[in-house]
Design an enzyme around this catalytic site. Structure first.
Site, PDB file in Angstrom:
ATOM      1  CB  SER A  25      -0.851  -0.050   1.281  1.00  0.00           C
ATOM      2  OG  SER A  25      -1.980   0.751   1.189  1.00  0.00           O
ATOM      3  N   PRO A  26       0.400   2.337  -0.624  1.00  0.00           N
ATOM      4  CG  PRO A  26      -1.002   3.972  -1.504  1.00  0.00           C
ATOM      5  CD  PRO A  26      -0.856   2.500  -1.362  1.00  0.00           C
ATOM      6  CB  CYS A  28       3.446   9.660   3.507  1.00  0.00           C
ATOM      7  SG  CYS A  28       2.053  10.265   2.582  1.00  0.00           S
ATOM      8  CB  ALA A  60       0.212  10.454  -0.973  1.00  0.00           C
ATOM      9  CD  GLN A 103      -2.245   7.219  -2.732  1.00  0.00           C
ATOM     10  OE1 GLN A 103      -1.480   7.673  -1.896  1.00  0.00           O
ATOM     11  NE2 GLN A 103      -3.342   6.553  -2.403  1.00  0.00           N
ATOM     12  CE1 TYR A 185      -3.986  14.200   3.419  1.00  0.00           C
ATOM     13  CE2 TYR A 185      -4.215  11.927   2.677  1.00  0.00           C
ATOM     14  CZ  TYR A 185      -3.698  12.854   3.560  1.00  0.00           C
ATOM     15  OH  TYR A 185      -2.899  12.440   4.605  1.00  0.00           O
ATOM     16  NE  ARG A 233      -5.514   3.476  -0.578  1.00  0.00           N
ATOM     17  CZ  ARG A 233      -4.741   2.940   0.369  1.00  0.00           C
ATOM     18  NH1 ARG A 233      -4.484   3.601   1.473  1.00  0.00           N
ATOM     19  NH2 ARG A 233      -4.218   1.748   0.198  1.00  0.00           N
ATOM     20  NE  ARG A 327      -1.048   0.205  10.057  1.00  0.00           N
ATOM     21  CZ  ARG A 327      -2.148   0.484  10.712  1.00  0.00           C
ATOM     22  NH1 ARG A 327      -2.096   1.248  11.797  1.00  0.00           N
ATOM     23  NH2 ARG A 327      -3.326   0.035  10.316  1.00  0.00           N
TER      24      ARG A 327
END
Ligand SMILES: Cc1cc2nc3c(=O)[nH]c(=O)nc-3n(C[C@H](O)[C@H](O)[C@H](O)COP(=O)(O)O)c2cc1C
Length: 373
Positions: A25-26, A28, A60, A103, A185, A233, A327
């Site tokens: 998963s993306p 940051c 992101a 992303q 966002y 997403r 994670r």
């Protein structure tokens, strides 16, 4: 006899075929400088690219400088940003096995904050704060600055910035682009009635609130190659009275399907600090399941998917088509290999590391037992 793993069967996302249904998963990393990737990205993504996931999605990545969450966020709005990503892509391609996605995002009213380990609060002017943007001029939280509501020319600029960044991503050779339409966002501030109070054609009914995100989706679809994968997403639940529901997400996914999107990833939360999110293993899977029933494109589930058997069950029970893990991959960058061991499947491992695999290393059984498996 053990049944063949469904998690480790190939999946086609648009024109892209992945060897398994596991995506990183993306995430940051807040380690870019002026939006440009650094050597942190080389080692972080290089490592994750060889851990057995079919796909690795880069964090992101802002489509304009004001769209960065923090000053350390990645961007793809300049030639310098594009050039800095080149060696990252080349490294992952040369040594890793995961296909590569990115992303594309705009942080909207959650932009201009400190990196999390410095507090994550809105930046002060002295620390270089910039003006944040949103659907409406409503701050994210008490004590946060009011964002500027995008006007017609601002909408056009942001839409074009998404398309320009997608062109850069295509040039860099990414296999997949994911637009960020969740977590509070910019695009989410249009979709959600919690943030969107506009009185024009971009606010009000769900149809009108979807308008700008769909215009962005359309603009990106026009420039992103058909033979590669394109998704968004989205939010399966705002976790707040009067907010978005998984039925809204299903309707939105159907619109994306009409535009020619190949998948949605169903996440949740982030639109307001007042939301009360009930986090538990697989807590967002029911939202993905609802969206999957309502649309015909691939649906990815994400959120507290940690255990290989749990991931396997989500796919085997048809609740989602593929899964993304964040994670669990930071904790164990070889999660894909270890999941394959648990499920009796194969995951790609580079030859340099073959001597640590169970067929060549007696210690592998001890390591597995130490992990509790
Ligand atoms: C360090 C970190 C950074 C994240 N950054 C992003 C991001 O850039 N884009 C995004 O959509 N989600 C981001 N997320 C959310 C994850 O992609 C994922 O949806 C969430 O962590 C739930 O999945 P998990 O339980 O497997 O960690 C981030 C999560 C973490 C832990």
């Amino acid at each position: 006899m053990k049944r063949e793993s469904r998690l480790f069967t190939p999946i086609a996302i648009g024109g892209l075929t992945l060897p398994n249904r596991i995506a990183v998963s993306p995430m940051c990393q807040y380690s870019a400088v002026g939006g440009s990737a650094t050597d942190w990205h080389l080692q972080h993504l290089g490592s994750l690219s060889l851990g057995g996931a079919g796909l690795l999605i880069i964090e992101a990545t802002a489509v304009e400088p004001e769209g960065r969450i923090t000053p350390g966020c990645l961007g793809l709005y300049s030639d310098a940003n594009e050039a800095a990503l080149e060696p990252v892509v080349a490294l992952c391609r040369r040594w890793g096995s995961a296909r590569l996605g990115i992303q594309l995002a705009h942080a909207g009213r959650k932009a201009s904050v400190e990196v999390p380990w410095e507090g994550g609060k809105p930046l002060t002017v002295a620390a270089g704060a910039w003006r944040s943007l949103a659907s409406s001029a409503i701050p994210f939280d008490e004590g946060w600055p009011a964002p500027q509501a995008l006007d017609e020319s601002g909408l056009a600029r942001v839409r074009d910035a998404f398309a320009a960044a997608a062109r850069r991503a295509a040039r860099l050779g990414f296999d997949l682009v994911e637009l960020h339409g969740a977590h509070g966002y910019l695009l989410h501030t249009f979709l959600s009635p919690i943030a969107n109070r506009r009185g024009d054609a971009y606010g009000g009914s769900l149809e009108q609130r979807m308008r700008f995100p769909l215009e962005v989706a359309q603009a990106v679809r026009q420039v992103w190659p058909r033979e590669r994968a394109l998704g968004m997403r989205i939010t399966g639940c705002d976790w707040i009275e009067g907010g978005l529901t998984s039925e809204d997400a299903g309707i939105f996914a159907r619109e994306l399907e009409t535009i020619g999107f190949d998948y949605v990833c169903v996440s949740s939360g982030g639109i307001s600090p007042k939301a009360r999110i009930r986090v538990a293993p697989g807590y967002q899977v029911p939202f993905a399941e609802c969206v999957k029933k309502m649309c015909g494109i691939a649906v990815q589930a994400v959120g507290m998917i940690v255990d290989p058997n749990q991931a396997e069950a989500i796919i085997a029970e048809g609740r989602a088509d593929w899964v993304a893990l964040a994670r669990a991959f930071l904790d164990d960058p070889r999660w894909g290999w270890h999941a394959a061991d648990v499920l009796g499947a194969e995951a790609h491992c580079p030859p340099q590391y073959h001597r640590a695999r169970p067929n060549l290393w007696p210690g592998a059984a001890l390591a597995k037992a130490a992990r509790g498996g």
